[in-house]
Scaffold this active site. Structure first.
Site, PDB file in Angstrom:
ATOM      1  N   CYS A 180      56.562  56.593  49.421  1.00 22.30           N
ATOM      2  CA  CYS A 180      56.177  56.299  50.891  1.00 22.30           C
ATOM      3  C   CYS A 180      56.920  56.543  51.901  1.00 22.30           C
ATOM      4  O   CYS A 180      58.133  56.337  51.868  1.00 22.30           O
ATOM      5  CB  CYS A 180      55.457  54.911  50.617  1.00 22.30           C
ATOM      6  SG  CYS A 180      54.758  54.475  52.158  1.00 22.30           S
ATOM      7  N   CYS A 235      59.276  49.698  55.314  1.00 22.08           N
ATOM      8  CA  CYS A 235      59.192  48.586  55.038  1.00 22.08           C
ATOM      9  C   CYS A 235      60.282  47.905  54.216  1.00 22.08           C
ATOM     10  O   CYS A 235      60.377  48.259  53.001  1.00 22.08           O
ATOM     11  CB  CYS A 235      57.799  48.006  54.307  1.00 22.08           C
ATOM     12  SG  CYS A 235      56.555  49.040  55.218  1.00 22.08           S
ATOM     13  N   CYS A 254      59.928  46.591  50.506  1.00 23.80           N
ATOM     14  CA  CYS A 254      59.110  47.567  49.383  1.00 23.80           C
ATOM     15  C   CYS A 254      59.741  48.605  48.731  1.00 23.80           C
ATOM     16  O   CYS A 254      60.401  49.387  48.967  1.00 23.80           O
ATOM     17  CB  CYS A 254      58.167  48.325  50.218  1.00 23.80           C
ATOM     18  SG  CYS A 254      56.965  48.939  49.123  1.00 23.80           S
ATOM     19  N   CYS A 281      41.594  45.298  42.828  1.00 21.16           N
ATOM     20  CA  CYS A 281      42.126  45.855  43.875  1.00 21.16           C
ATOM     21  C   CYS A 281      43.029  46.913  43.754  1.00 21.16           C
ATOM     22  O   CYS A 281      43.883  46.819  43.055  1.00 21.16           O
ATOM     23  CB  CYS A 281      43.113  44.718  44.582  1.00 21.16           C
ATOM     24  SG  CYS A 281      43.956  45.249  45.975  1.00 21.16           S
ATOM     25  N   CYS A 292      38.055  46.118  46.074  1.00 24.30           N
ATOM     26  CA  CYS A 292      39.307  45.955  47.178  1.00 24.30           C
ATOM     27  C   CYS A 292      40.163  47.054  47.263  1.00 24.30           C
ATOM     28  O   CYS A 292      40.713  47.627  46.294  1.00 24.30           O
ATOM     29  CB  CYS A 292      39.787  44.770  47.049  1.00 24.30           C
ATOM     30  SG  CYS A 292      41.330  44.345  48.143  1.00 24.30           S
ATOM     31  N   CYS A 297      41.111  40.955  54.237  1.00 21.47           N
ATOM     32  CA  CYS A 297      42.217  40.217  53.275  1.00 21.47           C
ATOM     33  C   CYS A 297      43.466  40.635  54.243  1.00 21.47           C
ATOM     34  O   CYS A 297      43.742  41.710  53.995  1.00 21.47           O
ATOM     35  CB  CYS A 297      42.115  40.796  51.932  1.00 21.47           C
ATOM     36  SG  CYS A 297      43.455  40.397  50.857  1.00 21.47           S
ATOM     37  N   ARG A 332      45.547  33.140  48.828  1.00 20.12           N
ATOM     38  CA  ARG A 332      45.889  33.722  47.476  1.00 20.12           C
ATOM     39  C   ARG A 332      47.348  33.692  47.259  1.00 20.12           C
ATOM     40  O   ARG A 332      48.467  33.890  48.130  1.00 20.12           O
ATOM     41  CB  ARG A 332      45.419  35.180  47.388  1.00 20.12           C
ATOM     42  CG  ARG A 332      45.893  35.752  46.102  1.00 20.12           C
ATOM     43  CD  ARG A 332      45.486  37.105  45.978  1.00 20.12           C
ATOM     44  NE  ARG A 332      44.032  37.238  46.066  1.00 20.12           N
ATOM     45  CZ  ARG A 332      43.375  38.075  47.059  1.00 20.12           C
ATOM     46  NH1 ARG A 332      44.092  38.879  47.701  1.00 20.12           N
ATOM     47  NH2 ARG A 332      42.134  38.210  47.419  1.00 20.12           N
TER      48      ARG A 332
HETATM   49  N1  SAM Z   1      50.752  50.890  51.542  1.00 17.19           N
HETATM   50  C1  SAM Z   1      49.929  50.032  51.828  1.00 17.19           C
HETATM   51  C2  SAM Z   1      50.346  48.993  52.930  1.00 17.19           C
HETATM   52  O1  SAM Z   1      51.587  48.997  53.130  1.00 17.19           O
HETATM   53  O2  SAM Z   1      49.666  48.432  53.826  1.00 17.19           O
HETATM   54  C3  SAM Z   1      49.619  49.138  50.686  1.00 17.19           C
HETATM   55  C4  SAM Z   1      50.176  48.934  49.867  1.00 17.19           C
HETATM   56  S1  SAM Z   1      51.671  47.487  50.227  1.00 17.19           S
HETATM   57  C5  SAM Z   1      52.514  47.544  48.746  1.00 17.19           C
HETATM   58  C6  SAM Z   1      50.677  45.803  50.158  1.00 17.19           C
HETATM   59  C7  SAM Z   1      51.576  44.880  50.508  1.00 17.19           C
HETATM   60  O3  SAM Z   1      52.427  44.411  49.572  1.00 17.19           O
HETATM   61  C8  SAM Z   1      52.655  44.846  51.765  1.00 17.19           C
HETATM   62  O4  SAM Z   1      51.838  44.788  53.066  1.00 17.19           O
HETATM   63  C9  SAM Z   1      53.414  43.462  51.436  1.00 17.19           C
HETATM   64  O5  SAM Z   1      52.870  42.556  52.035  1.00 17.19           O
HETATM   65  C10 SAM Z   1      53.358  43.299  49.861  1.00 17.19           C
HETATM   66  N2  SAM Z   1      54.619  43.761  49.201  1.00 17.19           N
HETATM   67  C11 SAM Z   1      55.029  44.756  48.941  1.00 17.19           C
HETATM   68  N3  SAM Z   1      56.235  44.786  48.528  1.00 17.19           N
HETATM   69  C12 SAM Z   1      56.627  43.437  48.281  1.00 17.19           C
HETATM   70  C13 SAM Z   1      57.819  42.511  47.785  1.00 17.19           C
HETATM   71  N4  SAM Z   1      58.751  43.241  47.150  1.00 17.19           N
HETATM   72  N5  SAM Z   1      57.534  41.102  47.706  1.00 17.19           N
HETATM   73  C14 SAM Z   1      56.246  40.825  48.181  1.00 17.19           C
HETATM   74  N6  SAM Z   1      55.336  41.599  48.610  1.00 17.19           N
HETATM   75  C15 SAM Z   1      55.484  42.533  48.934  1.00 17.19           C
HETATM   76  C1  DTB Z   2      49.265  41.495  48.712  1.00 13.23           C
HETATM   77  O1  DTB Z   2      49.425  40.624  49.679  1.00 13.23           O
HETATM   78  N1  DTB Z   2      49.936  41.253  47.444  1.00 13.23           N
HETATM   79  C2  DTB Z   2      49.865  42.514  46.696  1.00 13.23           C
HETATM   80  C3  DTB Z   2      48.507  43.176  47.280  1.00 13.23           C
HETATM   81  N2  DTB Z   2      48.522  42.678  48.418  1.00 13.23           N
HETATM   82  C4  DTB Z   2      48.561  44.554  47.468  1.00 13.23           C
HETATM   83  C5  DTB Z   2      51.061  43.381  46.564  1.00 13.23           C
HETATM   84  C6  DTB Z   2      52.332  42.706  46.120  1.00 13.23           C
HETATM   85  C7  DTB Z   2      53.152  43.600  45.852  1.00 13.23           C
HETATM   86  C8  DTB Z   2      54.658  43.223  45.041  1.00 13.23           C
HETATM   87  C9  DTB Z   2      55.420  44.290  45.043  1.00 13.23           C
HETATM   88  C10 DTB Z   2      55.044  45.280  43.921  1.00 13.23           C
HETATM   89  O2  DTB Z   2      54.905  44.987  42.819  1.00 13.23           O
HETATM   90  O3  DTB Z   2      55.314  46.463  44.036  1.00 13.23           O
HETATM   91 FE1  SF4 Z   3      54.594  52.114  52.030  1.00 10.31          FE
HETATM   92 FE2  SF4 Z   3      55.388  50.018  50.783  1.00 10.31          FE
HETATM   93 FE3  SF4 Z   3      55.172  50.003  53.413  1.00 10.31          FE
HETATM   94 FE4  SF4 Z   3      53.035  50.110  52.036  1.00 10.31          FE
HETATM   95  S1  SF4 Z   3      54.246  48.367  51.985  1.00 10.31           S
HETATM   96  S2  SF4 Z   3      53.696  51.279  53.628  1.00 10.31           S
HETATM   97  S3  SF4 Z   3      53.661  51.398  50.150  1.00 10.31           S
HETATM   98  S4  SF4 Z   3      56.698  51.447  52.439  1.00 10.31           S
END
Ligand code: SAM
Ligand code: DTB
Ligand code: SF4
Length: 335
Positions: A54, A58, A61, A98, A130, A190, A262
Site C-alpha cells: 500500500c 499509516c 500498518c 468483511c 462489508c 463502520c 466491536r
Molecule cells: N486500506 C484501507 C484503509 O486504510 O482504509 C482498509 C484496510 S485498513 C488495514 C483498516 C484498518 O485496520 C485501519 O484503518 C486501522 O484502523 C486498522 N489497523 C491496521 N493495522 C493495524 C494494527 N497493526 N493494529 C490495529 N489496527 C490496525
Molecule cells: C478494523 O477496525 N479492524 C480490522 C478491520 N477494521 C478491517 C483490521 C485490523 C487489522 C489489524 C492488523 C492486520 O491484521 O493487518
Molecule cells: Fe494502506 Fe494500511 Fe493505511 Fe489501509 S491502513 S491505507 S492498508 S497503509
C-alpha cells in the site's frame, strides 16, 4: 424522546471517560441493556482480498509498502476464492463478512468491477457484506450500495489533533468525506479507531467526540488495540493496559448507545476475564477467525468456548434490517 445525542461536548465525554472504572462499566452496562439484547454478540469474519504494497504511510500498518515487514504482497483475489472463504465463515457462525484491501482509495478499474462481483456473490449467501477499501467517491459508494453492500469500514483511527503524528498521506477530512459518501449511499457506517498509537487520553476522548458528533452515529464502532508489527514505526509501542481499553469501550457505548461496539484487533492478548469485562462494558461485536487481515486473532474454537462460558449468543444477520429498508427509511426522513 430519543436519548441518542449528536451534540456531545468534549467535556461531557471526558467526564464519562474519567469516571471510576467500575462505575463507568456499570453505567455503560445500563445503557447497553436498554439499547441491545444483553449477551448478544455480532460476529464478523475478515478476509484480506488484496494484501500489502500500500502507498500510504499509516504508522501502525504492516501493509504499507514503505515499511519492511514480513507481509507478502498479494494481488486481488478471485471471486470464487472469496466466495468459498465467505461460505466457510458462514458455516463457522459469522453473520457478517468483511473484505479488506490495502488500497489508499478505490480506482474505477477492473479490480473494482471484481470487488463489485464479490459483494454480489457474498450477498447471495444472505450474509451482511462489508468492505474496507480506502477512500470512496460518491459514485463508487453508490455502486457498492447497488451491489448489496451492507456496511463500509473506514476508521478515523485517532483524534484530529493526533492524526498527523500517525498518517501524513491523507487527511482527517478525507476520511470524514468518505464516511459522508458512504452514508449518503445508504450503506451502514463502520468507523472507529486504534488505541496504543502514542495518543493521550484527551486524544481518545477526541476520537469518540468526532464519532459521536457525526450527523448520524456509525452503526458499528471498532475499537482496535494496536497490534505492534515488526518493521512498522510503532513496533516498539508499549502494550495498552486492559483497563484503558475497557474505558474506551464503555465510553463509546454510553455516547453512541445504538452502535455495535466491536472489540477488534488486539483480542489475542486479552484473557477471557478481560474480554468479559469489555462485554459487560458494552462491547457487542467481535472479529472471529484465526486471522485478522495479516495478524493473528483467537482461534474460532477458543472464542466459542468463551461464548459458552460467558453465556454469549451470536446475533443473526440483518437483525437490524436490510440495506433496502434502510435506504427507503432514509429517503423518507425529513431533510
Ligand atoms: N486500506 C484501507 C484503509 O486504510 O482504509 C482498509 C484496510 S485498513 C488495514 C483498516 C484498518 O485496520 C485501519 O484503518 C486501522 O484502523 C486498522 N489497523 C491496521 N493495522 C493495524 C494494527 N497493526 N493494529 C490495529 N489496527 C490496525
Ligand atoms: C478494523 O477496525 N479492524 C480490522 C478491520 N477494521 C478491517 C483490521 C485490523 C487489522 C489489524 C492488523 C492486520 O491484521 O493487518
Ligand atoms: Fe494502506 Fe494500511 Fe493505511 Fe489501509 S491502513 S491505507 S492498508 S497503509
Amino acid at each position: 424522546m430519543s436519548n441518542i445525542r449528536n451534540n456531545w461536548t468534549k467535556d461531557e465525554i471526558k467526564e464519562i471517560f474519567n469516571r471510576p472504572l467500575l462505575k463507568l462499566v456499570l453505567d455503560a452496562a445500563e445503557v447497553h441493556r436498554k439499547h441491545h439484547t444483553f449477551g448478544e454478540v455480532q460476529v464478523s469474519s475478515l478476509l484480506s482480498i488484496k494484501t500489502g504494497g500500500c502507498s500510504e504511510d499509516c504508522a501502525y500498518c504492516p501493509q504499507a509498502a514503505r515499511f519492511h515487514t514480513d507481509v507478502k504482497v498479494q494481488a486481488l483475489m478471485k471471486v470464487d476464492e472469496v466466495l468459498e472463504a465467505a461460505q466457510n465463515a458462514k458455516a463457522g457462525g459469522a453473520s457478517r463478512f468483511c473484505m479488506g484491501a490495502a488500497w489508499r482509495e478505490v480506482r474505477d478499474n477492473r479490480d473494482f468491477d471484481r470487488v463489485i462481483d464479490m459483494v454480489k456473490a457474498v450477498n447471495s449467501l444472505d450474509m451482511e457484506v462489508c468492505c474496507t477499501l480506502g477512500m470512496l467517491t460518491p459514485h463508487q459508494a453508490e455502486r457498492l450500495a447497488d451491489a448489496g453492500l451492507y456496511a463500509y469500514n473506514h476508521n478515523i483511527d485517532t483524534s484530529v489533533e493526533h492524526y498527523s503524528e500517525v498518517i501524513t498521506t491523507r487527511t482527517y477530512d478525507d476520511r470524514l468525506n468518505t464516511l459522508s459518501n458512504v452514508r449518503k449511499a445508504g450503506i451502514t457506517v463502520c468507523s472507529g479507531g486504534i488505541i496504543g498509537l502514542g495518543e493521550t487520553n484527551d486524544d481518545r476522548v477526541g476520537m469518540l467526540y468526532t464519532l459521536a458528533t457525526l450527523p448520524q452515529h456509525p452503526e458499528s464502532v471498532p475499537i482496535n488495540v494496536l497490534v505492534p508489527v515488526e518493521g512498522t514505526p510503532l513496533a516498539d509501542n508499549s502494550r495498552v493496559p486492559f483497563d484503558e481499553l475497557v474505558r474506551m469501550v464503555a465510553t463509546a457505548r454510553i455516547v453512541m448507545p445504538d452502535a455495535d461496539v466491536r472489540l477488534s484487533a488486539g483480542r489475542l492478548e486479552l484473557s477471557i476475564a478481560e474480554q468479559a469485562m469489555c462485554f459487560m462494558a458494552g462491547a457487542n461485536s467481535i472479529f472471529a477467525g484465526d486471522k485478522l487481515l495479516t495478524t493473528p486473532n483467537p482461534e474460532y474454537n477458543s472464542d466459542m468456548d468463551m461464548f459458552r462460558m460467558l453465556g454469549l449468543t451470536s446475533k443473526a444477520a440483518f437483525a437490524d434490517g436490510r440495506p433496502a429498508d434502510k435506504k427507503s427509511a432514509m429517503q423518507h426522513e425529513p431533510c
